[in-house]
Design an enzyme around this catalytic site. Structure first.
Site, PDB file in Angstrom:
ATOM      1  N   LYS A   1       0.819  -1.218   0.000  1.00 23.69           N
ATOM      2  CA  LYS A   1       0.000   0.000   0.000  1.00 23.69           C
ATOM      3  C   LYS A   1       0.853   1.269   0.000  1.00 23.69           C
ATOM      4  O   LYS A   1       0.433   2.275  -0.562  1.00 23.69           O
ATOM      5  CB  LYS A   1      -1.022  -0.004   1.130  1.00 23.69           C
ATOM      6  CG  LYS A   1      -0.465  -0.184   2.523  1.00 23.69           C
ATOM      7  CD  LYS A   1      -1.604  -0.337   3.522  1.00 23.69           C
ATOM      8  CE  LYS A   1      -1.106  -0.323   4.952  1.00 23.69           C
ATOM      9  NZ  LYS A   1      -0.061  -1.336   5.240  1.00 23.69           N
TER      10      LYS A   1
ATOM     11  N   ARG B   1      -5.456   2.372  11.808  1.00 22.01           N
ATOM     12  CA  ARG B   1      -5.136   0.963  11.974  1.00 22.01           C
ATOM     13  C   ARG B   1      -6.024   0.324  13.028  1.00 22.01           C
ATOM     14  O   ARG B   1      -5.914  -0.866  13.272  1.00 22.01           O
ATOM     15  CB  ARG B   1      -3.681   0.845  12.429  1.00 22.01           C
ATOM     16  CG  ARG B   1      -2.726   0.389  11.319  1.00 22.01           C
ATOM     17  CD  ARG B   1      -1.376   0.216  11.968  1.00 22.01           C
ATOM     18  NE  ARG B   1      -0.411  -0.512  11.207  1.00 22.01           N
ATOM     19  CZ  ARG B   1       0.471   0.046  10.396  1.00 22.01           C
ATOM     20  NH1 ARG B   1       0.438   1.342  10.160  1.00 22.01           N
ATOM     21  NH2 ARG B   1       1.387  -0.700   9.811  1.00 22.01           N
TER      22      ARG B   1
ATOM     23  N   ARG C   1      12.478  -7.577   2.108  1.00 28.76           N
ATOM     24  CA  ARG C   1      12.473  -6.123   2.065  1.00 28.76           C
ATOM     25  C   ARG C   1      13.753  -5.550   2.672  1.00 28.76           C
ATOM     26  O   ARG C   1      14.271  -6.069   3.657  1.00 28.76           O
ATOM     27  CB  ARG C   1      11.265  -5.631   2.881  1.00 28.76           C
ATOM     28  CG  ARG C   1      10.598  -4.445   2.265  1.00 28.76           C
ATOM     29  CD  ARG C   1       9.129  -4.455   2.507  1.00 28.76           C
ATOM     30  NE  ARG C   1       8.801  -3.916   3.821  1.00 28.76           N
ATOM     31  CZ  ARG C   1       7.634  -3.335   4.079  1.00 28.76           C
ATOM     32  NH1 ARG C   1       6.730  -3.200   3.137  1.00 28.76           N
ATOM     33  NH2 ARG C   1       7.374  -2.894   5.278  1.00 28.76           N
TER      34      ARG C   1
ATOM     35  N   ARG D   1      14.734  -4.028   8.221  1.00 27.24           N
ATOM     36  CA  ARG D   1      14.206  -3.284   9.372  1.00 27.24           C
ATOM     37  C   ARG D   1      13.778  -4.250  10.468  1.00 27.24           C
ATOM     38  O   ARG D   1      13.300  -5.330  10.174  1.00 27.24           O
ATOM     39  CB  ARG D   1      12.972  -2.469   8.948  1.00 27.24           C
ATOM     40  CG  ARG D   1      13.305  -1.174   8.307  1.00 27.24           C
ATOM     41  CD  ARG D   1      12.129  -0.305   7.894  1.00 27.24           C
ATOM     42  NE  ARG D   1      10.789  -0.815   8.104  1.00 27.24           N
ATOM     43  CZ  ARG D   1       9.718  -0.362   7.434  1.00 27.24           C
ATOM     44  NH1 ARG D   1       9.853   0.581   6.527  1.00 27.24           N
ATOM     45  NH2 ARG D   1       8.530  -0.836   7.680  1.00 27.24           N
TER      46      ARG D   1
ATOM     47  N   ARG E   1       2.949  -8.900  13.530  1.00 23.43           N
ATOM     48  CA  ARG E   1       2.259  -7.776  12.882  1.00 23.43           C
ATOM     49  C   ARG E   1       1.028  -8.256  12.112  1.00 23.43           C
ATOM     50  O   ARG E   1       0.011  -7.561  12.068  1.00 23.43           O
ATOM     51  CB  ARG E   1       3.218  -7.039  11.932  1.00 23.43           C
ATOM     52  CG  ARG E   1       4.319  -6.303  12.666  1.00 23.43           C
ATOM     53  CD  ARG E   1       5.286  -5.674  11.703  1.00 23.43           C
ATOM     54  NE  ARG E   1       4.731  -4.485  11.084  1.00 23.43           N
ATOM     55  CZ  ARG E   1       5.221  -3.925   9.981  1.00 23.43           C
ATOM     56  NH1 ARG E   1       6.261  -4.463   9.378  1.00 23.43           N
ATOM     57  NH2 ARG E   1       4.688  -2.839   9.488  1.00 23.43           N
TER      58      ARG E   1
HETATM   59  P1  AMP Z   1       4.239   0.972   8.681  1.00 19.09           P
HETATM   60  O1  AMP Z   1       5.432   1.617   8.091  1.00 19.09           O
HETATM   61  O2  AMP Z   1       2.934   1.648   8.263  1.00 19.09           O
HETATM   62  O3  AMP Z   1       4.171  -0.502   8.447  1.00 19.09           O
HETATM   63  O4  AMP Z   1       4.322   1.179  10.257  1.00 19.09           O
HETATM   64  C1  AMP Z   1       5.389   0.668  11.023  1.00 19.09           C
HETATM   65  C2  AMP Z   1       4.994   0.575  12.497  1.00 19.09           C
HETATM   66  O5  AMP Z   1       4.632   1.871  12.989  1.00 19.09           O
HETATM   67  C3  AMP Z   1       3.775  -0.288  12.789  1.00 19.09           C
HETATM   68  O6  AMP Z   1       4.082  -1.651  12.887  1.00 19.09           O
HETATM   69  C4  AMP Z   1       3.282   0.297  14.098  1.00 19.09           C
HETATM   70  O7  AMP Z   1       4.074  -0.128  15.180  1.00 19.09           O
HETATM   71  C5  AMP Z   1       3.557   1.789  13.911  1.00 19.09           C
HETATM   72  N1  AMP Z   1       2.376   2.463  13.323  1.00 19.09           N
HETATM   73  C6  AMP Z   1       2.287   3.053  12.089  1.00 19.09           C
HETATM   74  N2  AMP Z   1       1.064   3.559  11.884  1.00 19.09           N
HETATM   75  C7  AMP Z   1       0.348   3.288  13.011  1.00 19.09           C
HETATM   76  C8  AMP Z   1      -1.005   3.525  13.405  1.00 19.09           C
HETATM   77  N3  AMP Z   1      -1.885   4.146  12.599  1.00 19.09           N
HETATM   78  N4  AMP Z   1      -1.379   3.110  14.633  1.00 19.09           N
HETATM   79  C9  AMP Z   1      -0.527   2.488  15.472  1.00 19.09           C
HETATM   80  N5  AMP Z   1       0.745   2.203  15.148  1.00 19.09           N
HETATM   81  C10 AMP Z   1       1.191   2.601  13.929  1.00 19.09           C
END
Ligand code: AMP
Length: 213
Positions: free
Chosen positions: A13, A88, A127, A160, A171
């Site tokens: 996404k 989320r 990744r 990462r 996750r």
């Molecule tokens: P992402 O890059 O979107 O996969 O986000 C990486 C990490 O950031 C996630 O696994 C969460 O720990 C945190 N995170 C990002 N967006 C949110 C959100 N909307 N609510 C809670 N945690 C978030």
């Protein structure tokens, strides 16, 4: 235009959100990127968020919502935005909805990028992210020109912490439990659009453009 990208972590996404932002002249807002930038700069917000991110969990709603609302209130978001990784949880979606309603506004579409769990696990293990500029690659699908080195800034590429296998499964569990209910939430609002995230990147993008017009 105001959009939300839904889908499991690693569904692609973020890639689609960037392409949409570029084509439609709207801002790409990723809460994950905001948290990572804060971690890199050693801010108190970054320190707090890191605890949850490294463990594969979600950053608490209160903190995340505050960050997101601050970001979309900035001038560059006036023409619209595409949210990537937010909301989320149902409470996050409800607060966003209330805030938009106050402004006489609404989300135009929530685009759900659908990918089965097995494919996600395979993708995320491959990744790689740049330690410096955050650019992302995949060892098979989007390899850098030189192995282990960022095309954009020449820095080192790493796996990462939140892409490590044990964290990925956690996750995905968190996704199914807390984020997937949003598909129903936006379906009920009549703005949900589903796309098949296992197709080629460009094919998925074309399908999304067909939806957005
Ligand atoms: P992402 O890059 O979107 O996969 O986000 C990486 C990490 O950031 C996630 O696994 C969460 O720990 C945190 N995170 C990002 N967006 C949110 C959100 N909307 N609510 C809670 N945690 C978030």
């Amino acid at each position: 235009m105001k959009l939300i990208m839904l889908g499991a972590p690693g569904a692609g996404k973020g890639t689609q959100a960037k392409k949409i932002a570029e084509k439609y002249g709207i801002v790409h807002v990723s809460t994950g990127d905001i948290f990572r930038a804060n971690i890199k700069n050693g801010t108190p917000l970054g320190m707090e968020a890191k605890k949850y991110m490294d463990a594969g969990g979600l950053v608490p709603d209160e903190l995340t919502v505050r960050i997101l609302l601050d970001r979309v209130a900035q001038d560059d978001c006036k023409n619209g935005y595409v949210l990537d990784g937010f909301p989320r949880t149902i409470p996050q979606a409800e607060v966003l909805d209330q805030e938009l309603t106050k402004l006489g506004d609404k989300i135009d579409y929530a685009i759900d990028v659908n990918v089965p769990d097995e494919a996600i696990v395979e993708r995320m293990g491959g990744r790689r992210a740049c330690v410096k500029c955050g650019a992302t690659y995949h060892i098979v699908n989007i390899p850098p020109k030189k192995e282990g080195i960022c095309d954009v800034c020449g820095s080192e590429l790493i796996l990462r912490d939140d892409d490590k296998p044990e964290t990925v499964q956690k996750r995905l569990d968190v996704y199914h439990e807390q984020t997937q209910p949003l598909v129903d939430f936006y379906q009920k609002k009549g703005v949900l659009k589903e796309v098949d995230g296992t197709k080629q990147m460009q094919e998925i993008f074309d399908e999304i453009c067909g939806i957005l017009g």
